[in-house]
Design an enzyme around this catalytic site. Structure first.
Site, PDB file in Angstrom:
ATOM      1  N   TYR A   1       6.580 -33.609  17.754  1.00 23.87           N
ATOM      2  CA  TYR A   1       6.980 -32.866  18.948  1.00 23.87           C
ATOM      3  C   TYR A   1       5.863 -31.925  19.367  1.00 23.87           C
ATOM      4  O   TYR A   1       4.992 -31.570  18.569  1.00 23.87           O
ATOM      5  CB  TYR A   1       8.301 -32.114  18.740  1.00 23.87           C
ATOM      6  CG  TYR A   1       8.216 -30.884  17.866  1.00 23.87           C
ATOM      7  CD1 TYR A   1       7.937 -29.629  18.419  1.00 23.87           C
ATOM      8  CD2 TYR A   1       8.429 -30.965  16.505  1.00 23.87           C
ATOM      9  CE1 TYR A   1       7.874 -28.502  17.615  1.00 23.87           C
ATOM     10  CE2 TYR A   1       8.374 -29.850  15.709  1.00 23.87           C
ATOM     11  CZ  TYR A   1       8.089 -28.609  16.265  1.00 23.87           C
ATOM     12  OH  TYR A   1       8.020 -27.493  15.466  1.00 23.87           O
ATOM     13  N   CYS A   2       5.905 -31.553  20.642  1.00 23.39           N
ATOM     14  CA  CYS A   2       4.929 -30.616  21.185  1.00 23.39           C
ATOM     15  C   CYS A   2       5.683 -29.551  21.975  1.00 23.39           C
ATOM     16  O   CYS A   2       6.798 -29.181  21.620  1.00 23.39           O
ATOM     17  CB  CYS A   2       3.880 -31.345  22.021  1.00 23.39           C
ATOM     18  SG  CYS A   2       4.537 -32.267  23.425  1.00 23.39           S
ATOM     19  N   GLY A   3       5.078 -29.066  23.058  1.00 24.76           N
ATOM     20  CA  GLY A   3       5.667 -27.965  23.815  1.00 24.76           C
ATOM     21  C   GLY A   3       6.887 -28.340  24.632  1.00 24.76           C
ATOM     22  O   GLY A   3       7.762 -27.524  24.848  1.00 24.76           O
TER      23      GLY A   3
ATOM     24  N   CYS B   1       4.190 -31.477  28.362  1.00 25.50           N
ATOM     25  CA  CYS B   1       3.104 -31.652  27.393  1.00 25.50           C
ATOM     26  C   CYS B   1       3.063 -33.096  26.908  1.00 25.50           C
ATOM     27  O   CYS B   1       4.108 -33.673  26.626  1.00 25.50           O
ATOM     28  CB  CYS B   1       3.363 -30.691  26.227  1.00 25.50           C
ATOM     29  SG  CYS B   1       2.251 -30.889  24.836  1.00 25.50           S
TER      30      CYS B   1
ATOM     31  N   ILE C   1       9.594 -28.279  21.549  1.00 26.51           N
ATOM     32  CA  ILE C   1      10.120 -26.961  21.188  1.00 26.51           C
ATOM     33  C   ILE C   1      10.943 -26.383  22.342  1.00 26.51           C
ATOM     34  O   ILE C   1      11.925 -25.665  22.113  1.00 26.51           O
ATOM     35  CB  ILE C   1       8.991 -26.001  20.737  1.00 26.51           C
ATOM     36  CG1 ILE C   1       9.551 -24.791  19.988  1.00 26.51           C
ATOM     37  CG2 ILE C   1       8.129 -25.568  21.907  1.00 26.51           C
ATOM     38  CD1 ILE C   1      10.085 -25.105  18.622  1.00 26.51           C
TER      39      ILE C   1
END
Length: 137
Positions: free
Chosen positions: A92-94, A98, A122
């Site tokens: 996972y990222c932002g 993203c 997130i």
């Protein structure tokens, strides 16, 4: 009775059920959502490696509990050596703005590793109301 013009919803016919089943089963082989990750973590059934692929600074400000920070640009075999070859990585990222999780998934796949993406990142985790951890790990 007048014939109505198709709307943007119906202008392209829906797939037949068999094609839809195939599509959505394949989609779920590439993705898992925040809720499913949270449920597995809460049940103590973390049968995957959760990778936060954002910067160390972003990770320190708040990450999914149990996540390991490995920015997508640092995903190389040497940095994966602590994980079993058959480990499933969930990245996972932002969030939806993203593409770091996509880049991480590409790199893990190139290295012959199994991977799923957690859409929403997130941001989605926060929207679900789930707690985060801070600091390094």
């Amino acid at each position: 009775m007048p014939t109505l013009a198709p709307t943007p919803v119906t202008g392209i016919a829906a797939a037949d059920p068999a094609a839809a089943l195939d599509h959505f089963e394949k989609l779920l082989s590439f993705e898992t959502d925040c809720w499913d990750v949270h449920a597995a973590l809460a049940a103590g059934q973390q049968d995957f490696v959760l990778l936060d692929v954002r910067s160390p600074e972003a990770y320190q400000q708040g990450h999914v509990p149990g996540a390991v920070n490995l920015p997508h640009r640092r995903i190389v075999e040497r940095n994966l050596s602590d994980f079993p070859e058959d480990a499933l990585f969930v990245v996972y990222c932002g969030g939806p703005h993203c593409n770091g999780a996509d880049r991480a998934a590409v790199q893990l796949s190139r290295l012959g590793r199994r991977v799923k993406k957690m859409p929403g990142g997130i941001h989605g985790w926060h929207l679900e109301g789930f707690a985060t951890s801070t600091g390094e790990r």
